[in-house]
Design a protein around this motif. Sequence first.
Motif, short mmCIF file in Angstrom:
data_model
loop_
_atom_site.label_atom_id
_atom_site.label_comp_id
_atom_site.label_asym_id
_atom_site.label_seq_id
_atom_site.Cartn_x
_atom_site.Cartn_y
_atom_site.Cartn_z
N VAL A 169 0.85 -1.19 0.00
CA VAL A 169 0.00 0.00 0.00
C VAL A 169 0.89 1.24 0.00
CG1 VAL A 169 -1.73 1.31 1.32
CG2 VAL A 169 -1.89 -1.19 1.16
N GLY A 170 0.63 2.12 -0.95
CA GLY A 170 1.38 3.38 -1.03
C GLY A 170 2.62 3.31 -1.90
N LEU A 171 3.00 2.11 -2.35
CA LEU A 171 4.17 2.02 -3.22
C LEU A 171 3.81 2.55 -4.60
CD1 LEU A 171 5.63 -1.51 -2.34
CD2 LEU A 171 6.10 0.69 -1.27
N MET A 172 4.76 3.27 -5.20
CA MET A 172 4.49 3.91 -6.49
C MET A 172 5.51 3.48 -7.55
SD MET A 172 1.89 6.03 -5.96
CE MET A 172 1.92 7.45 -7.00
N GLU A 173 6.74 3.37 -7.17
CA GLU A 173 7.81 3.09 -8.13
C GLU A 173 8.04 1.59 -8.28
OE1 GLU A 173 9.40 5.51 -9.86
OE2 GLU A 173 8.09 6.97 -8.86
N LYS A 174 8.41 1.18 -9.48
CA LYS A 174 8.72 -0.24 -9.73
C LYS A 174 9.81 -0.72 -8.78
CE LYS A 174 10.39 -3.59 -13.08
NZ LYS A 174 10.84 -3.89 -14.42
N SER A 175 10.79 0.10 -8.52
CA SER A 175 11.91 -0.30 -7.64
C SER A 175 11.41 -0.66 -6.24
CB SER A 175 12.95 0.81 -7.56
OG SER A 175 12.38 2.00 -7.04
N GLU A 176 10.32 0.00 -5.80
CA GLU A 176 9.76 -0.31 -4.48
C GLU A 176 9.10 -1.70 -4.49
OE1 GLU A 176 8.38 3.89 -2.61
OE2 GLU A 176 7.39 3.34 -4.51
N PHE A 177 8.41 -2.01 -5.57
CA PHE A 177 7.79 -3.34 -5.69
C PHE A 177 8.87 -4.43 -5.79
CE2 PHE A 177 4.36 -0.60 -7.41
CZ PHE A 177 3.32 -1.00 -6.58
N VAL A 178 9.93 -4.14 -6.54
CA VAL A 178 11.04 -5.09 -6.67
C VAL A 178 11.64 -5.37 -5.30
CG1 VAL A 178 13.40 -5.38 -7.56
CG2 VAL A 178 11.59 -4.52 -9.07
N LYS A 179 11.91 -4.31 -4.53
CA LYS A 179 12.51 -4.48 -3.20
C LYS A 179 11.59 -5.28 -2.28
CE LYS A 179 14.67 -1.98 0.63
NZ LYS A 179 14.64 -3.15 1.42
N LEU A 180 10.28 -5.02 -2.36
CA LEU A 180 9.33 -5.75 -1.52
C LEU A 180 9.37 -7.25 -1.83
CD1 LEU A 180 7.08 -5.76 0.60
CD2 LEU A 180 5.45 -5.27 -1.25
N VAL A 181 9.35 -7.60 -3.11
CA VAL A 181 9.40 -9.02 -3.50
C VAL A 181 10.73 -9.63 -3.08
CG1 VAL A 181 9.38 -10.64 -5.45
CG2 VAL A 181 7.71 -8.77 -5.36
#
Length: 131
Positions: free
Chosen positions: A111-123
């Motif tokens: 929730v609140g993530l916007m950038e692809k890099s943030e999704f990559v880091k989460l995974v």
Amino acid sequence: PAAKQFKITDGLENVPIMHCHGEVDPMVKVDLAKKSKEMVTGMGATNYELKTYPGLVHTVSMDEIADVKVFLEGILPVDDSCNVKLKDPSDMSVKELKEAIRKAGIGNKAVGLMEKSEFVKLVQDHRTGKL
């Protein structure tokens, strides 16, 4: 009834057998597991392990699963071709990343993530156990 049909093939007497059973199983009493071991070893099985679990009813426990894992790792050959190869998160599209996050059950952390890099880091953090 099936006991009369059970036979151990010549030459396979030493094939490992692991038999797991709950000590308080109300449906299949532990004494039947002990009789099964006696019958199978009496027919020639030489590598039979009956492992019982105190307090376990007619179900499966994490201890039992861990014991089965160790048993299988001890008898099955290593075969890296069976390993699951996960796609590198940095090579995934945002759609794939969101799907991976959904399947992992960590959508609340996205929730609140916007950038692809943030999704990559989460995974990546999920896969490495950092979450």
